[in-house]
Design an enzyme around this catalytic site. Structure first.
Site, PDB file in Angstrom:
ATOM      1  N   HIS A 104      43.372  45.037  37.369  1.00 41.16           N
ATOM      2  CA  HIS A 104      43.502  45.668  36.485  1.00 41.16           C
ATOM      3  C   HIS A 104      43.010  47.304  36.737  1.00 41.16           C
ATOM      4  CE1 HIS A 104      44.224  42.479  33.874  1.00 41.16           C
ATOM      5  NE2 HIS A 104      43.034  42.158  34.015  1.00 41.16           N
TER       6      HIS A 104
ATOM      7  N   ASP B 179      49.317  37.360  34.764  1.00 40.79           N
ATOM      8  CA  ASP B 179      47.971  37.392  34.171  1.00 40.79           C
ATOM      9  C   ASP B 179      47.847  36.136  33.213  1.00 40.79           C
ATOM     10  OD1 ASP B 179      45.309  37.443  33.509  1.00 40.79           O
ATOM     11  OD2 ASP B 179      45.492  39.630  33.097  1.00 40.79           O
TER      12      ASP B 179
END
Length: 476
Positions: free
Chosen positions: A281, A332
Site C-alpha cells: 500500500h 488484495d
C-alpha cells in the site's frame, strides 16, 4: 516437466519492453526460458507450437488474501444507524466475521476458484499474505500448517504459481499486549511462522511453481522485537519479506503517537529494510519516505482496486516514479481479479487527482501509459516473489499469456496498440491461453489445470458455490 525443450512461435510478443515480431520461444526442462529469439525464420520455427495470438509475459499478483474472495460484493451496503460511517475500520469488522467462519475445506474451495480466476485475469503467480493460522476457536490445528496447505493444494490444482507468506500477527494495536477475541485465529510468533515456512518448503520440494516468504501484518500487529526476530530469520534464509504499511491515515496517526515517527519512516530507520522487502500500500507516504524506500532497494505493492474499494486514498505515483522506485500490483481483497483493471484504475486515480491524461507515460518515461505501467509491474514481480519472473528472457520462468484479438476490446486494433487497448478499452479483452512454467493451465477464460484433464472450471465453481452457501446461509 518434459525432459526435452519445448518450442513456441509467436507472430508478436512483448520482449524487453516492446512488441517484437516472429519470436521463437524455447522452454528448458526446468520450466524456465532457454532462449527468446525475435525475427525467427520460417525454417527456424518449423516444428514449434504456433501460439494463437500476441504473447505477453504473465504478471505477479503481489498481494492476496485468498479468503477475502468470499466477501467480494458483500460489503457494499451502508452500516446501520443514523450516525454510522463506513470506512476501512468498519469494513475490517465485517471481514473478521468472514475470517472467523472459514474452515480449511472452505478455504481450499474459495482459493481454488480464486486462483483459476486470477489465471484467467493474466496473473501467473500470486503472493498470498496468509494469517488464518488457527481454527475457528483460536486453537492450533493438529497440523499447524493446515490452512497454509489448503492454499498450496489450491495452487497445485489450478497450476498457478504461489508464494506463500505466513504472517506474523501478535497484537491488536501499538499499545496492546495481545490480540482481540475476534483476532485469535491470526495468532502467530516468529518461531511458528518459520516452522510453517520449513514445512511448506519440505512438502513442495521440486515444485517450480511454489515458494515461500514471510510477512509481518503491520507495525501495529507486532512488537519491534518480534519483527526483528522474524526478519532476521528471513534474511538468513534469503526469503522475501512483506508488510502492510501506511494504508490508513489513522494508522499513520497512531504510529506517530506511539513512536514519534510515521510508519514508513520508522521502518526505514529501525528494520534493516533492503531489496527483499515489499511494502504493501504505502498510500500515505511523503515524498521523502518514497525516496527512502527507493534508496533501501525495497519495492512497494500497489493494490488500486482494493485501495479504492476501502476508501484508502490514492498512491503518489509521480513522486515514487521521480525517485525511481520499484513497484508491483496486487488484487488484495479481490474485488477485481484482472491486472488490466488494476493498471487502468491506477492510471485513472492519477488522472482524477491531477486532472491530466497519460500520467504514467510521462512519469515512467514511456510513450504509452499502458506500456509504462506494465513494464513497472512486471519488473516488480522479482522482489515480491524472490523468483526469476520478470518477462520473456532466458533464465526467467516461462510464464505467458496469449491475447484473443477477436475479443471486443481488441477487435480491429492495430497490432502495435494491443497492450494499450488491453488496459484501456472496456469490456476487458479475453485472454486466449495462459501458461505457467511452460505448461498450459487455462484457455479462453477456463482453468484447465496443469494435468490436462479437460476443463477444470465447472468443478471448481461447484466447490466454490457450496462453500459460499455454507458461509453465508440465512441466519448466520
Amino acid at each position: 516437466m518434459s525432459p526435452d525443450p519445448k518450442t513456441f512461435f509467436a507472430p508478436q510478443a512483448w520482449v524487453q519492453g516492446a512488441w517484437a515480431k516472429d519470436v521463437l520461444l524455447t522452454v528448458a526442462a526446468n520450466g524456465a526460458w532457454q532462449s527468446v529469439q525475435p525475427g525467427a525464420t520460417a525454417q527456424e520455427a518449423a516444428g514449434a507450437t504456433r501460439l494463437p495470438g500476441p504473447v505477453l509475459p504473465g504478471l505477479v499478483n503481489a498481494h492476496s488474501h485468498a479468503f477475502q474472495r468470499a466477501m467480494a460484493g458483500l460489503t457494499e451496503r451502508r452500516s446501520a444507524g443514523a450516525h454510522a460511517s463506513d470506512d476501512f475500520w468498519s469494513w475490517r469488522d465485517r471481514m473478521y466475521s468472514a475470517a472467523n467462519r472459514i474452515t480449511p475445506d472452505q478455504l481450499e474451495a474459495i482459493a481454488t476458484q480464486l486462483y483459476a480466476e486470477l489465471l484467467a485475469g493474466g496473473y501467473t503467480q500470486v503472493c498470498d499474505f496468509h494469517y488464518l493460522h488457527n481454527d475457528v476457536s483460536g486453537a492450533a490445528y493438529a497440523d499447524p500448517a493446515e490452512m497454509s496447505l489448503a492454499l498450496v493444494r489450491a495452487a497445485q490444482r489450478t497450476g498457478i504459481g504461489l508464494t506463500l507468506l505466513p504472517t506474523l500477527y501478535m497484537r491488536s494495536g501499538f499499545k496492546a499486549t495481545g490480540l482481540r477475541e475476534d483476532q485469535r485465529r491470526f495468532s502467530s510468533t516468529p518461531e511458528s511462522v518459520m516452522r510453517t515456512v520449513d514445512q511448506i518448503q519440505r512438502q513442495t520440494q521440486g515444485d517450480a511453481r511454489i515458494n515461500v516468504g514471510v510477512a509481518v501484518h503491520s507495525l501495529r500487529a507486532a512488537s519491534p522485537a518480534a519483527l526483528h526476530e522474524l526478519t532476521a530469520a528471513a534474511k538468513e534464509a534469503g526469503l522475501p519479506v512483506h508488510i502492510h504499511i501506511a494504508e490508513q491515515t489513522q494508522e499513520v496517526d497512531d504510529c506517530l503517537e506511539h513512536t514519534g515517527q510515521r510508519p514508513i519512516e520508522w521502518l526505514l530507520n529501525n528494520a534493516g529494510v533492503d531489496a527483499r522487502w515489499n511494502l504493501v500500500h504505502a498510500t500515505h507516504a511523503t515524498p521523502a519516505e518514497l525516496q527512502g524506500v527507493q534508496g533501501s532497494g525495497a519495492a512497494i505493492v500497489i493494490c488500486p482496486a482494493t485501495e479504492a474499494n476501502l476508501g484508502d486514498g490514492v498512491f503518489d505515483l509521480p513522486a515514487y516514479a521521480a525517485a525511481g522506485g520499484r513497484w508491483s500490483i496486487g488484487s488484495d481483497s479481490h474485488v477485481t481479479r484482472s491486472w488490466p483493471e488494476e493498471l487502468r484504475l491506477l492510471e485513472y486515480s492519477q488522472r482524477f487527482t491531477l486532472r491530466q491524461r497519460n500520467i504514467a507515460a510521462r512519469v515512467l518515461g514511456h510513450e504509452s501509459s499502458a506500456a509504462g505501467l506494465f513494464e513497472a509491474a512486471l519488473a516488480g514481480g522479482f522482489p515480491a516473489t524472490g523468483q526469476m519472473q520478470a518477462g520473456l528472457a532466458p533464465g526467467h520462468r516461462a510464464d505467458f499469456v496469449t491475447l484473443d484479438m477477436a475479443s471486443p476490446a481488441l477487435l480491429g486494433v492495430p497490432a502495435g496498440h494491443a497492450l494499450d487497448a488491453l488496459v484501456f478499452s472496456s469490456p476487458g479483452a479475453a485472454l486466449g491461453e495462459v501458461y505457467v512454467a511452460g505448461e498450459r493451465v487455462a484457455a479462453h477464460g477456463q482453468a484447465t489445470g496443469s494435468a490436462r484433464g479437460g476443463v477444470l472450471q465447472p468443478r471448481l465453481m461447484q466447490g466454490f458455490v457450496r462453500a459460499m452457501q455454507e458461509l453465508w446461509s440465512a441466519g448466520r
